[in-house]
Scaffold this active site. Sequence first.
Site, PDB file in Angstrom:
ATOM      1  N   GLU A 162       0.810  -1.228   0.000  1.00 30.05           N
ATOM      2  CA  GLU A 162       0.000   0.000   0.000  1.00 30.05           C
ATOM      3  C   GLU A 162       0.842   1.277   0.000  1.00 30.05           C
ATOM      4  O   GLU A 162       0.334   2.360  -0.262  1.00 30.05           O
ATOM      5  CB  GLU A 162      -0.969   0.003   1.181  1.00 30.05           C
ATOM      6  CG  GLU A 162      -2.056  -1.071   1.089  1.00 30.05           C
ATOM      7  CD  GLU A 162      -3.124  -0.786   0.031  1.00 30.05           C
ATOM      8  OE1 GLU A 162      -2.759  -0.465  -1.114  1.00 30.05           O
ATOM      9  OE2 GLU A 162      -4.314  -0.898   0.356  1.00 30.05           O
TER      10      GLU A 162
ATOM     11  N   THR B  41      -5.549   8.660  -2.137  1.00 26.18           N
ATOM     12  CA  THR B  41      -5.574   8.108  -0.777  1.00 26.18           C
ATOM     13  C   THR B  41      -4.699   8.954   0.149  1.00 26.18           C
ATOM     14  O   THR B  41      -5.084   9.252   1.280  1.00 26.18           O
ATOM     15  CB  THR B  41      -5.133   6.630  -0.784  1.00 26.18           C
ATOM     16  OG1 THR B  41      -5.968   5.940  -1.714  1.00 26.18           O
ATOM     17  CG2 THR B  41      -5.302   5.998   0.574  1.00 26.18           C
TER      18      THR B  41
HETATM   19  P1  ADP Z   1      -8.618   2.643  -3.958  1.00 24.64           P
HETATM   20  O1  ADP Z   1      -8.458   1.817  -2.725  1.00 24.64           O
HETATM   21  O2  ADP Z   1      -9.501   3.802  -3.798  1.00 24.64           O
HETATM   22  O3  ADP Z   1      -8.926   1.802  -5.155  1.00 24.64           O
HETATM   23  P2  ADP Z   1      -5.931   2.711  -4.123  1.00 24.64           P
HETATM   24  O4  ADP Z   1      -5.464   2.872  -2.735  1.00 24.64           O
HETATM   25  O5  ADP Z   1      -6.041   1.339  -4.672  1.00 24.64           O
HETATM   26  O6  ADP Z   1      -7.292   3.357  -4.279  1.00 24.64           O
HETATM   27  O7  ADP Z   1      -4.989   3.590  -5.017  1.00 24.64           O
HETATM   28  C1  ADP Z   1      -5.002   3.586  -6.393  1.00 24.64           C
HETATM   29  C2  ADP Z   1      -3.636   4.082  -6.840  1.00 24.64           C
HETATM   30  O8  ADP Z   1      -2.675   3.070  -6.613  1.00 24.64           O
HETATM   31  C3  ADP Z   1      -3.621   4.380  -8.317  1.00 24.64           C
HETATM   32  O9  ADP Z   1      -3.110   5.691  -8.461  1.00 24.64           O
HETATM   33  C4  ADP Z   1      -2.639   3.408  -8.926  1.00 24.64           C
HETATM   34  O10 ADP Z   1      -1.811   3.985  -9.883  1.00 24.64           O
HETATM   35  C5  ADP Z   1      -1.819   2.922  -7.728  1.00 24.64           C
HETATM   36  N1  ADP Z   1      -1.477   1.497  -7.859  1.00 24.64           N
HETATM   37  C6  ADP Z   1      -0.262   0.943  -7.677  1.00 24.64           C
HETATM   38  N2  ADP Z   1      -0.310  -0.376  -7.889  1.00 24.64           N
HETATM   39  C7  ADP Z   1      -1.572  -0.680  -8.217  1.00 24.64           C
HETATM   40  C8  ADP Z   1      -2.220  -1.890  -8.553  1.00 24.64           C
HETATM   41  N3  ADP Z   1      -1.580  -3.047  -8.632  1.00 24.64           N
HETATM   42  N4  ADP Z   1      -3.529  -1.841  -8.798  1.00 24.64           N
HETATM   43  C9  ADP Z   1      -4.197  -0.663  -8.743  1.00 24.64           C
HETATM   44  N5  ADP Z   1      -3.637   0.504  -8.440  1.00 24.64           N
HETATM   45  C10 ADP Z   1      -2.330   0.506  -8.172  1.00 24.64           C
END
Ligand code: ADP
Length: 315
Positions: A128, A189
């Site tokens: 994360e 986030t």
């Molecule tokens: P949410 O929980 O609201 O979906 P995230 O905490 O997953 O949001 O954050 C999304 C961000 O994380 C995006 O900007 C994306 O580029 C980055 N990210 C890094 N690795 C991943 C992944 N494997 N899958 C999705 N998002 C990723």
Amino acid sequence: MAKSVTVRAPCSTANLGPGFDVFGMALDAFYDEVTVTKKPKSFGIKIVSSDDIPLDPKKNTAGLVAAAIKKDSGIENGLEIKIKKNVPAGYGMGSSAASAAACAIAMNELFDALYDDENLTYFAGIGERASAGTVHYDNVAASLFGGFVVVDPRVNARGKFVNVTDCEVSQDITMIVAVPKIKVPKQKTKASRGVIPRNVKFSDASINLANAAYIAACFAKGWADIAINHLEDIIVEPARKKMIPGFDKVKKNAMKVGANGCTISGAGPSVIAFTEGDNFTEIGEAMKKGFKSAKVDCEIIICKPSKGPKIIKRK
Ligand code: ADP
């Protein structure tokens, strides 16, 4: 011994109102699919994906998880990590966590069950950093174990151990997620963690504590229908809702047509309502109207709790 393992891990909603960084629930809506394949040492770690996510392993949650496990266990192999995204990224449905959890399970399977649940949560949480800037475990624990989870956000003195407990959630409750069609910033986030109040009134803390205690106790007893009456959060939600256009109306509308509770899903901008009844279509329509009042379209996703991840292929 397998050379390649594919895991499907569910999306999730974090916090469930008062349980900031502590509660999570897996949702049977979208699943990421991650395949980890052993490669020669010189291959290093490579991410392969045709979806809109970072391909640099240091910026991808799955890449960070694989690197941390590789280092901790002294794994010599190179690793190819193929990611098929299904969870929309950045909308509060634990997208990055689904990839991180799937990768942690695939690594554990590929290298013969290196870790127990607590350590697995720790390693999945490391991912994360790539999305939130900090480590947190609520979404990854939900994606790892399914159902409702409680995690202790502190890592113990050994430096890699997270207390985590999970319980199955009755299929009698239904979640309605309203995903607004708005552009989310890349570091959403991180930004939404920045608006959380630094000081909290004691009486507010006490109310949130009561709600959180009810939620955990009721889920543990199998009383999901009662747990979802306690989603009110008077500390984080008032600060974060300003980042979601139309939030007050969306929530008010959902409650008016009989939702048991309604709150921000994780760091938002999705809003999630919970119901024990069969009024989910009505709730979805009401939430849609709420967003419309702020001139925002939204997608409505109606789903049940997910039972968790699955290893779907070994080769
Ligand atoms: P949410 O929980 O609201 O979906 P995230 O905490 O997953 O949001 O954050 C999304 C961000 O994380 C995006 O900007 C994306 O580029 C980055 N990210 C890094 N690795 C991943 C992944 N494997 N899958 C999705 N998002 C990723």
